[in-house]
Design a protein around this motif. Structure first.
Motif, PDB file in Angstrom:
ATOM      1  N   ILE A  14       9.860  -1.101  -2.560  1.00 62.05           N
ATOM      2  CA  ILE A  14       9.971   0.322  -2.199  1.00 62.05           C
ATOM      3  C   ILE A  14       9.158   0.608  -0.939  1.00 62.05           C
ATOM      4  CG2 ILE A  14       9.288   2.656  -2.902  1.00 62.05           C
ATOM      5  CD1 ILE A  14      10.045   1.846  -5.786  1.00 62.05           C
ATOM      6  N   GLY A  15       7.961   0.072  -0.876  1.00 61.43           N
ATOM      7  CA  GLY A  15       7.106   0.299   0.291  1.00 61.43           C
ATOM      8  C   GLY A  15       7.686  -0.285   1.564  1.00 61.43           C
ATOM      9  N   ILE A  16       8.202  -1.522   1.497  1.00 62.39           N
ATOM     10  CA  ILE A  16       8.782  -2.152   2.689  1.00 62.39           C
ATOM     11  C   ILE A  16      10.031  -1.408   3.139  1.00 62.39           C
ATOM     12  CG2 ILE A  16       9.922  -4.247   3.535  1.00 62.39           C
ATOM     13  CD1 ILE A  16       7.933  -5.844   1.815  1.00 62.39           C
ATOM     14  N   ALA A  17      10.903  -1.065   2.201  1.00 60.71           N
ATOM     15  CA  ALA A  17      12.109  -0.315   2.555  1.00 60.71           C
ATOM     16  C   ALA A  17      11.745   1.059   3.130  1.00 60.71           C
ATOM     17  CB  ALA A  17      13.009  -0.148   1.334  1.00 60.71           C
ATOM     18  N   GLY A  18      10.757   1.698   2.536  1.00 60.05           N
ATOM     19  CA  GLY A  18      10.315   2.993   3.056  1.00 60.05           C
ATOM     20  C   GLY A  18       9.722   2.879   4.448  1.00 60.05           C
ATOM     21  N   ALA A  19       8.989   1.794   4.701  1.00 60.43           N
ATOM     22  CA  ALA A  19       8.414   1.588   6.031  1.00 60.43           C
ATOM     23  C   ALA A  19       9.513   1.392   7.068  1.00 60.43           C
ATOM     24  CB  ALA A  19       7.473   0.388   6.018  1.00 60.43           C
ATOM     25  N   LEU A  20      10.543   0.627   6.708  1.00 51.97           N
ATOM     26  CA  LEU A  20      11.650   0.410   7.642  1.00 51.97           C
ATOM     27  C   LEU A  20      12.408   1.708   7.910  1.00 51.97           C
ATOM     28  CD1 LEU A  20      13.006  -2.993   6.303  1.00 51.97           C
ATOM     29  CD2 LEU A  20      11.715  -2.584   8.409  1.00 51.97           C
ATOM     30  N   ILE A  21      12.723   2.446   6.861  1.00 49.78           N
ATOM     31  CA  ILE A  21      13.444   3.715   7.023  1.00 49.78           C
ATOM     32  C   ILE A  21      12.584   4.724   7.783  1.00 49.78           C
ATOM     33  CG2 ILE A  21      14.406   5.706   5.786  1.00 49.78           C
ATOM     34  CD1 ILE A  21      15.232   3.677   3.580  1.00 49.78           C
ATOM     35  N   GLY A  22      11.323   4.858   7.385  1.00 51.38           N
ATOM     36  CA  GLY A  22      10.431   5.799   8.054  1.00 51.38           C
ATOM     37  C   GLY A  22      10.219   5.454   9.510  1.00 51.38           C
ATOM     38  N   GLY A  23      10.075   4.166   9.813  1.00 53.90           N
ATOM     39  CA  GLY A  23       9.911   3.751  11.207  1.00 53.90           C
ATOM     40  C   GLY A  23      11.136   4.070  12.041  1.00 53.90           C
ATOM     41  N   PHE A  24      12.322   3.843  11.470  1.00 56.09           N
ATOM     42  CA  PHE A  24      13.563   4.153  12.182  1.00 56.09           C
ATOM     43  C   PHE A  24      13.686   5.645  12.441  1.00 56.09           C
ATOM     44  CE2 PHE A  24      18.090   5.325  12.019  1.00 56.09           C
ATOM     45  CZ  PHE A  24      18.532   4.638  13.136  1.00 56.09           C
ATOM     46  N   VAL A  25      13.437   6.455  11.421  1.00 53.70           N
ATOM     47  CA  VAL A  25      13.543   7.914  11.573  1.00 53.70           C
ATOM     48  C   VAL A  25      12.522   8.424  12.589  1.00 53.70           C
ATOM     49  CG1 VAL A  25      13.217  10.109  10.364  1.00 53.70           C
ATOM     50  CG2 VAL A  25      14.552   8.293   9.298  1.00 53.70           C
ATOM     51  N   LEU A  26      11.292   7.929  12.493  1.00 53.77           N
ATOM     52  CA  LEU A  26      10.261   8.362  13.435  1.00 53.77           C
ATOM     53  C   LEU A  26      10.621   7.977  14.861  1.00 53.77           C
ATOM     54  CD1 LEU A  26       7.506   9.717  13.760  1.00 53.77           C
ATOM     55  CD2 LEU A  26       6.468   7.477  13.422  1.00 53.77           C
ATOM     56  N   ARG A  27      11.163   6.777  15.041  1.00 51.53           N
ATOM     57  CA  ARG A  27      11.565   6.337  16.381  1.00 51.53           C
ATOM     58  C   ARG A  27      12.665   7.244  16.927  1.00 51.53           C
ATOM     59  NH1 ARG A  27      12.373   0.718  15.801  1.00 51.53           N
ATOM     60  NH2 ARG A  27      10.138   0.595  16.023  1.00 51.53           N
ATOM     61  N   MET A  28      13.609   7.646  16.080  1.00 49.84           N
ATOM     62  CA  MET A  28      14.690   8.534  16.520  1.00 49.84           C
ATOM     63  C   MET A  28      14.137   9.914  16.904  1.00 49.84           C
ATOM     64  SD  MET A  28      17.450   6.817  16.498  1.00 49.84           S
ATOM     65  CE  MET A  28      18.705   8.064  16.579  1.00 49.84           C
ATOM     66  N   VAL A  29      13.221  10.434  16.088  1.00 39.13           N
ATOM     67  CA  VAL A  29      12.628  11.744  16.373  1.00 39.13           C
ATOM     68  C   VAL A  29      11.864  11.702  17.696  1.00 39.13           C
ATOM     69  CG1 VAL A  29      10.867  13.393  15.596  1.00 39.13           C
ATOM     70  CG2 VAL A  29      12.560  12.528  13.983  1.00 39.13           C
ATOM     71  N   ALA A  56       0.836  -1.208   0.000  1.00 41.58           N
ATOM     72  CA  ALA A  56       0.000   0.000   0.000  1.00 41.58           C
ATOM     73  C   ALA A  56       0.869   1.257   0.000  1.00 41.58           C
ATOM     74  CB  ALA A  56      -0.937  -0.006   1.200  1.00 41.58           C
ATOM     75  N   ALA A  57       1.897   1.269   0.853  1.00 36.29           N
ATOM     76  CA  ALA A  57       2.776   2.439   0.934  1.00 36.29           C
ATOM     77  C   ALA A  57       3.553   2.625  -0.365  1.00 36.29           C
ATOM     78  CB  ALA A  57       3.736   2.289   2.108  1.00 36.29           C
ATOM     79  N   GLY A  58       4.037   1.534  -0.916  1.00 41.17           N
ATOM     80  CA  GLY A  58       4.764   1.618  -2.185  1.00 41.17           C
ATOM     81  C   GLY A  58       3.875   2.105  -3.316  1.00 41.17           C
ATOM     82  N   PHE A  59       2.628   1.597  -3.348  1.00 40.77           N
ATOM     83  CA  PHE A  59       1.686   2.040  -4.372  1.00 40.77           C
ATOM     84  C   PHE A  59       1.436   3.544  -4.255  1.00 40.77           C
ATOM     85  CE2 PHE A  59      -2.692   3.035  -5.618  1.00 40.77           C
ATOM     86  CZ  PHE A  59      -2.649   2.663  -6.948  1.00 40.77           C
ATOM     87  N   LEU A  60       1.152   4.010  -3.031  1.00 39.47           N
ATOM     88  CA  LEU A  60       0.897   5.449  -2.832  1.00 39.47           C
ATOM     89  C   LEU A  60       2.137   6.289  -3.175  1.00 39.47           C
ATOM     90  CD1 LEU A  60      -1.177   5.375   0.463  1.00 39.47           C
ATOM     91  CD2 LEU A  60      -1.991   5.956  -1.824  1.00 39.47           C
ATOM     92  N   ILE A  80       5.002  -4.700  -9.719  1.00 40.32           N
ATOM     93  CA  ILE A  80       4.475  -4.974  -8.379  1.00 40.32           C
ATOM     94  C   ILE A  80       5.593  -5.278  -7.384  1.00 40.32           C
ATOM     95  CG2 ILE A  80       3.065  -6.585  -7.038  1.00 40.32           C
ATOM     96  CD1 ILE A  80       1.220  -6.789  -9.473  1.00 40.32           C
ATOM     97  N   VAL A  81       6.564  -6.081  -7.783  1.00 38.02           N
ATOM     98  CA  VAL A  81       7.655  -6.448  -6.871  1.00 38.02           C
ATOM     99  C   VAL A  81       8.446  -5.220  -6.449  1.00 38.02           C
ATOM    100  CG1 VAL A  81       9.778  -7.810  -6.665  1.00 38.02           C
ATOM    101  CG2 VAL A  81       7.794  -8.782  -7.827  1.00 38.02           C
ATOM    102  N   THR A  82       8.770  -4.368  -7.401  1.00 38.76           N
ATOM    103  CA  THR A  82       9.504  -3.144  -7.083  1.00 38.76           C
ATOM    104  C   THR A  82       8.675  -2.228  -6.206  1.00 38.76           C
ATOM    105  OG1 THR A  82      10.649  -3.318  -9.203  1.00 38.76           O
ATOM    106  CG2 THR A  82      10.768  -1.202  -8.080  1.00 38.76           C
ATOM    107  N   THR A  83       7.389  -2.121  -6.483  1.00 35.90           N
ATOM    108  CA  THR A  83       6.498  -1.284  -5.675  1.00 35.90           C
ATOM    109  C   THR A  83       6.457  -1.767  -4.231  1.00 35.90           C
ATOM    110  OG1 THR A  83       5.145  -0.784  -7.600  1.00 35.90           O
ATOM    111  CG2 THR A  83       4.134  -0.421  -5.459  1.00 35.90           C
ATOM    112  N   VAL A  84       6.312  -3.077  -4.036  1.00 36.32           N
ATOM    113  CA  VAL A  84       6.283  -3.640  -2.683  1.00 36.32           C
ATOM    114  C   VAL A  84       7.631  -3.449  -1.998  1.00 36.32           C
ATOM    115  CG1 VAL A  84       6.031  -5.772  -1.352  1.00 36.32           C
ATOM    116  CG2 VAL A  84       4.444  -5.280  -3.206  1.00 36.32           C
TER     117      VAL A  84
END
Length: 84
Positions: free
Chosen positions: A33-48, A12-16, A27-31
């Protein structure tokens, strides 16, 4: 269940994200991108949030110390002696 959840949210995140950035991917690249973005975003948000929590603790500690100083000056230091 956690892996399935990560894939669904990642898709869902990759699609958006790919639609917002006007990027055409499969589809594979979209998923991915979404999973990598979720991991990076979660890490950054946790640090903030950690930094904000530390700052919140510091502000709370300073406010608590100011309250104690005020209480001391009002009720303890004010007894029996001249005020400065």
């Amino acid at each position: 269940m956690g892996v399935i959840y990560l894939i669904i949210i990642g898709a869902a995140a990759g699609f958006l994200a790919t639609r917002l950035m006007k990027l055409e991917t499969d589809i594979v690249t979209t998923v991915a991108i979404g999973i990598a973005g979720a991991l990076i975003g979660g890490f950054v948000l946790r640090m903030v949030l950690t930094v904000a929590g530390l700052l919140g603790g510091l502000i709370g500690a300073v406010l608590g110390a100011l309250l104690l100083i005020w209480l001391y000056q009002t009720y303890v230091a004010g007894r029996g002696g001249p005020k400065k």
